[in-house]
Write a protein that holds these residues in place. Structure first.
Motif, short mmCIF file in Angstrom:
data_model
loop_
_atom_site.label_atom_id
_atom_site.label_comp_id
_atom_site.label_asym_id
_atom_site.label_seq_id
_atom_site.Cartn_x
_atom_site.Cartn_y
_atom_site.Cartn_z
N SER A 1 2.84 10.57 14.91
CA SER A 1 3.46 9.27 14.65
C SER A 1 2.91 8.62 13.38
N LEU A 2 3.68 7.62 12.98
CA LEU A 2 3.30 6.84 11.82
C LEU A 2 2.97 5.44 12.31
N ASN A 3 1.79 4.92 11.96
CA ASN A 3 1.38 3.57 12.35
C ASN A 3 1.15 2.75 11.09
N LEU A 4 1.73 1.56 11.10
CA LEU A 4 1.59 0.71 9.92
C LEU A 4 1.21 -0.68 10.38
N GLU A 5 0.07 -1.15 9.94
CA GLU A 5 -0.32 -2.51 10.26
C GLU A 5 -0.19 -3.35 9.01
N VAL A 6 0.61 -4.44 9.11
CA VAL A 6 0.88 -5.28 7.94
C VAL A 6 0.19 -6.62 8.17
N PRO A 7 -0.90 -6.89 7.46
CA PRO A 7 -1.60 -8.16 7.66
C PRO A 7 -0.73 -9.34 7.21
N LEU A 8 -0.89 -10.44 7.92
CA LEU A 8 -0.13 -11.65 7.58
C LEU A 8 -0.42 -12.01 6.13
N PHE A 9 0.58 -12.51 5.51
CA PHE A 9 0.54 -12.96 4.10
C PHE A 9 0.57 -11.81 3.09
N ALA B 1 -1.59 1.08 0.14
CA ALA B 1 -2.91 0.74 -0.38
C ALA B 1 -2.83 -0.47 -1.30
N LYS B 2 -1.82 -0.50 -2.14
CA LYS B 2 -1.69 -1.61 -3.09
C LYS B 2 -1.44 -2.93 -2.40
N ARG B 3 -0.65 -2.86 -1.32
CA ARG B 3 -0.27 -4.10 -0.68
C ARG B 3 -1.17 -4.48 0.48
N GLY B 4 -2.11 -3.61 0.73
CA GLY B 4 -3.05 -3.93 1.79
C GLY B 4 -2.54 -3.62 3.19
N TYR B 5 -1.50 -2.81 3.29
CA TYR B 5 -1.06 -2.38 4.61
C TYR B 5 -2.02 -1.30 5.08
N ILE B 6 -2.19 -1.22 6.35
CA ILE B 6 -3.07 -0.17 6.88
C ILE B 6 -2.17 0.89 7.50
N MET B 7 -2.14 2.06 6.91
CA MET B 7 -1.21 3.10 7.36
C MET B 7 -1.96 4.29 7.91
N HIS C 1 12.48 -0.26 7.34
CA HIS C 1 13.74 0.42 7.66
C HIS C 1 13.71 1.88 7.21
N SER C 2 14.66 2.62 7.72
CA SER C 2 14.80 4.01 7.28
C SER C 2 16.20 4.16 6.75
N ARG C 3 16.32 4.97 5.73
CA ARG C 3 17.64 5.13 5.09
C ARG C 3 17.75 6.55 4.55
N LEU C 4 18.99 6.98 4.32
CA LEU C 4 19.21 8.30 3.71
C LEU C 4 18.94 8.16 2.22
N PRO C 5 18.09 9.00 1.70
CA PRO C 5 17.63 8.81 0.32
C PRO C 5 18.75 8.67 -0.70
N LYS C 6 19.75 9.54 -0.64
CA LYS C 6 20.73 9.50 -1.72
C LYS C 6 21.76 8.41 -1.51
N THR C 7 22.39 8.44 -0.35
CA THR C 7 23.47 7.50 -0.12
C THR C 7 22.92 6.13 0.22
N PRO D 1 13.05 -2.76 -1.28
CA PRO D 1 13.66 -1.66 -2.02
C PRO D 1 12.70 -0.50 -2.24
N TYR D 2 11.51 -0.60 -1.71
CA TYR D 2 10.49 0.41 -2.01
C TYR D 2 10.30 1.39 -0.87
N ILE D 3 9.95 2.62 -1.25
CA ILE D 3 9.64 3.64 -0.26
C ILE D 3 8.19 3.43 0.18
N LEU D 4 8.02 3.56 1.47
CA LEU D 4 6.66 3.42 1.97
C LEU D 4 5.87 4.68 1.67
N THR D 5 4.85 4.50 0.85
CA THR D 5 3.99 5.63 0.54
C THR D 5 2.56 5.17 0.76
N THR D 6 1.68 6.12 0.77
CA THR D 6 0.26 5.79 0.93
C THR D 6 -0.17 4.85 -0.19
#
Ligand code: NAG
Ligand code: NAG
Ligand code: NAG
Ligand code: NAG
Ligand code: NAG
Ligand code: NAG
Ligand code: NAG
Ligand code: NAG
Length: 787
Positions: free
Chosen positions: A551-559, A539-545, A580-586, A530-535
């Motif tokens: 382009s946008l690159n996102l590395e999600v470490p296991l666990f 950072a909080k979750r340890g993803y490397i963005m 995922h990508s979604r329309l913000p309002k609807t 349910p969260y928007i991907l932001t820097t």
């Protein structure tokens, strides 16, 4: 004070009964001696909407009605555009005291009516000394009458015509000692009549000290006149012949009055009026006539040529016609603009004044003066709207043109939201006023970016993206600030617009996502759960963005937070992560990618939302040589599902296998122990004995708030996976101190703990037998929503 009562040198204005002259507002009543008439003006603000005049003389008062005015030489009109009413009284008007054709004394009553219908009467008197000497013959073409005056001794007879001969014959047979008049009309019998009979028909004759005066209203009253076309102009002519017999002598006076009665025309640029260069009916008998001087002016006053040129008036004199043009809105005229049916209307009025001097063969001068009010038709200003939008700029650009100089834009309503010009500017919309080339008109250009919040966006999953803007312009006419509205709509469409697409790649210990940027990416937000991907989130979750313009690159470490797991066995398991990508309002249109990757199993704990814990751990870490297939849980019937040389895989329900439950303030902790039977060798007792040791504690923590169904329906169903921990007791050969080794993983999101898996956490002292606690990771065991 007396000064207010004196206007000019020759004018005396006195007022009665109750109002003293000095009490009158400035300009309330003014008089002016003009070349051939007295002008009396009164402000409508003072006199009300329907003032009227009476002429006063020794015989009494004579209301100046429309008909009476046209017979007696008074022209009265109310001119709302100028805000006044005016009375023009000929120097030869019926009730004017005439001293030697030089000094004229007028006396009027002005009757005003105020808003309550209360009438007041003011007496206006004025004396004029003739400003310009009389020409031998004077023709005055007033708006409502024609007047001719002639010096009584003028005669220029240089020939005879059939008509003259016929008139002469008639005169001989019917002249009497009193003056009579016959009106000459083509094809009509000449019928002598008395002055009083003529007066009945509306014709006035009188003799002043040195001049003969004749006045006639225009048709249809002037039944004795005629209308003819002369060189394309309409000319009205009245031709009386006076006759009288004095003893043996028959006296005849041949008169003629002719006025051009052309209306002014609007030619798209201004008002045009024309008259024949030679008003041929003025030719008396056979004598010739030539035009010697032409002048023009407005409002009853002639103007010098430089002034008329400066104002743009033009005077074209050809052999046959004289044409006068006054451009729309030129100085000297009166323009009015107003709103009618939500449309901008305007018109323009000019009171043309014209003088022409003719000379006949005998050198006798005729001065003709003419008043001609002219007005344009009601002109509607059609506004123009031009869509200047260039799709690539992504800004609506709308040009609203054809606005008159007295029109201002005050408000724009964009899709129902009102903005004043100032507010619009502050809100990032731009409204600029631009002049329109080659005209006095101006225009406004409105720029609204497609991305602006007021713009309606419509996206259909077929890839059609539409921006639309309904504009309601509020314009006002100055200075009265009368509003009107103009509506416009603009639309911009883009095809093949689709949500961002991700590519996912499995790495040994992570999943990598990649998304190439496209122009309308901003329409969608990239989300994880349910969260928007932001820097910040990354950072909080340890993803490397990494995010650059391409382009946008996102590395999600296991666990890391956000993974789900399935098909766990000792060799491998599936870890999947969804972006995922979604329309913000609807939030309705989504493109999502759930990437599942196969990972090698080492140690895993998953606390599922269904309340099943699955754990893989190495039991030999605690007791070297311990046999994995000899392990069991608190309920010793619960045995591992799979084992290999060192590791066990347990999977059990949280309410089975003797699992301990502890409810804390905000969360529920489930714990079970993996026990192993092993041979213990005591120093004191050399006999080997079988012993049971707890080697691993498995813990799942769920936020209490997620487990409402457990309490409501006795069914375990968590909103999100629990946080799992594996605590392994590692015996140390050497005795205390107890060593704690901590390894710290990046902190997961504090607002979610939706991982079901965590490879361990510090928890010293849980088991007194432990000499050494191996800590795989540290994770906050805190309720949702706190840090
Ligand atoms: C102008 O009118 C006069 C009198 O009606 C006529 O004699 C003359 O031919 C006309 N000229 C033209 C150009 O029509
Ligand atoms: C703008 O005004 C001019 C006349 O001033 C008119 O000819 C033109 O048609 C108008 N434009 C539109 C779009 O109505
Ligand atoms: C709108 O803002 C711009 C600067 O952002 C300024 O140049 C312009 O004059 C402003 N227009 C009005 C009507 O205030
Ligand atoms: C405006 O006037 C100039 C010359 O005065 C002319 O060259 C130009 O074509 C005119 N433009 C329009 C839109 O009428
Ligand atoms: C345009 O705006 C005015 C003022 O807000 C409103 O009276 C009018 O009804 C509007 N017109 C339309 C078609 O919405
Ligand atoms: C306005 O201009 C844009 C861009 O050229 C175009 O796509 C659109 O169809 C035009 N018409 C309207 C009514 O918006
Ligand atoms: C990535 O960068 C673009 C600009 O290059 C920006 O519009 C977009 O919001 C960024 N995306 C994220 C998730 O930060
Ligand atoms: C456990 O496995 C070992 C060999 O790997 C075997 O010798 C032993 O009998 C097994 N024990 C049980 C209780 O199955």
């Amino acid at each position: 004070m007396a000064f207010g009562c004196w206007v000019g040198v020759f004018v005396l204005l006195s007022v009665w009964p109750s109002v003293r002259c000095s009490d009158l507002p400035r300009g309330a009543i003014e008089t002016a001696c003009r070349d051939r008439y007295l002008l009396v003006t009164t402000q409508l603000s003072f006199a009300g909407n329907k003032p009227r005049f009476e002429a006063v003389d020794a015989d009494g008062v004579h209301p100046i009605t429309k008909q009476y005015g046209s017979e007696c030489g008074y022209m009265f009109s109310i001119l709302p555009l100028r805000g006044h009413a005016e009375l023009r009284a000929s120097y030869f008007s019926c009730h004017t005291d005439n001293q030697d054709d030089e000094v004229f004394t007028f006396s009027f009553n002005l009757i005003t009516i105020d808003a309550n219908g209360v009438e007041a009467t003011y007496s206006v008197t004025a004396t004029c000394s003739l400003p310009l000497p009389w020409s031998p013959r004077e023709v005055s073409c007033e708006e409502n009458y024609m007047e001719v005056s002639m010096r009584s001794d003028v005669s220029c007879l240089s020939g005879t015509t059939d008509a003259w001969t016929a008139a002469l014959a008639k005169a001989h047979s019917s002249a009497t000692s009193t003056w009579q008049v016959m009106f000459q009309q083509e094809g009509q019998q000449l019928i002598p009549m008395s002055f009083s009979e003529a007066r009945e028909l509306g014709y006035v004759f009188h003799l002043t000290r040195g001049r003969l005066v004749f006045r006639s209203p225009y048709t249809p009253r002037s039944v004795m006149g005629s209308v003819s076309m002369i060189n394309g102009s309409v000319v009205e002519v009245v031709h009386p012949i006076l006759l009288s017999r004095q003893r043996w002598v028959v006296m005849m006076v041949d008169w003629i009055v002719a006025c051009s009665t052309n209306e002014g025309m609007y030619d798209g640029a201004g008002l045009v009026w024309q008259t024949p260069t030679l008003l041929s009916p003025l030719v008396s008998g056979l004598s010739g006539l030539e035009s010697s001087k032409i002048s023009m002016g407005v409002d009853g006053q002639l103007l010098d040529e430089p002034i008329t040129a400066e104002r743009g008036y033009s005077l074209d004199i050809s052999d046959t016609t004289v044409q006068i043009s006054i451009p729309f809105n030129a100085a000297g005229g009166y323009r009015k603009s107003f709103v009618m049916d939500n449309m901008y209307h305007e018109f323009y009025v000019v009171h043309l004044y014209y003088e022409q001097i003719f000379l006949d063969d005998c050198g006798v001068e005729t001065r003709l003066r003419l008043h001609r009010p002219m007005n344009t038709p009601l002109l509607i200003q059609h506004l123009s709207i031009i869509n200047q939008t260039v799709l690539e700029d992504r800004v609506f650009t709308v040009y609203l043109g054809n606005l008159s100089y007295d029109v201002d834009l005050v408000v724009v309503k964009l899709n129902g939201h009102d903005f004043t010009i100032l507010e619009a500017n502050k809100s990032g919309l731009v409204i600029t006023m631009v002049p329109q080339p080659n005209s006095t008109l101006h225009a406004y250009i409105l720029r609204v970016p497609f991305e602006d919040a007021v713009v309606h966006k419509l996206y259909s999953p077929e890839g059609l993206l539409q921006f639309s803007l309904d504009i309601n312009y509020t314009l006002v006419i100055l200075p009265q600030e009368e509003p009107f509205y103009y509506l416009a709509s603009v639309v911009a469409q883009f095809n093949d617009v689709f949500p961002p697409v991700f590519k996912g790649v499995c790495n040994e210990k992570s999943i990598r996502f990649q998304m190439d940027h496209k122009p309308f990416d901003y329409l969608w937000e990239v989300g994880v759960g349910p969260y928007i991907l932001t820097t910040n989130l990354a950072a909080k979750r340890g993803y490397i963005m990494q995010n650059d313009s391409k382009s946008l690159n996102l590395e999600v470490p296991l666990f890391s937070v956000g993974y789900t797991y399935k098909d766990i066995n000792l060799k491998q398991f599936y870890g999947s992560f969804e972006i995922h990508s979604r329309l913000p309002k609807t939030l309705e249109v989504k493109s999502s990618l759930a990437k599942a990757c196969l990972f090698q199993t080492t140690e895993v704990i998953v606390c599922s939302t269904e309340g099943v814990v699955t754990v893989v751990t190495d039991v030999t870490l605690a007791i070297p040589g311990a046999e994995p297939n000899g392990t069991f849980l608190l309920d010793s019937t619960c045995r591992p599902q799979e084992t290999d040389d060192t590791r066990v895989l347990f999977s059990f329900g949280l309410h089975t296998c003797g699992t301990r439950v502890q409810v804390h303030h905000q969360h529920v902790t489930y714990e079970n122990d993996i026990n192993v039977e092993h041979k213990s060798q005591s120093v004191n007792a050399p006999v080997k004995s079988r012993d049971t040791a707890s080697v691993v504690t498995v813990r799942c923590v769920y936020p209490l708030s997620d487990l409402y169904k457990l309490f409501a329906y006795w069914r375990f169903e968590a909103d999100s996976p629990g946080v799992g921990t594996i605590l392994t007791r590692v015996p140390v050969k050497t005795l205390p101190p107890t060593t704690l080794t901590t390894t710290r993983r990046p902190l997961t999101s504090t607002t979610t703990s939706n991982t079901g898996l965590s490879p361990g956490r510090q928890m010293p002292g849980i088991n007194p037998r432990a000499k050494y606690v191996k800590v795989f990771s540290w994770q906050m065991n805190q309720p949702k929503g706190t840090t």
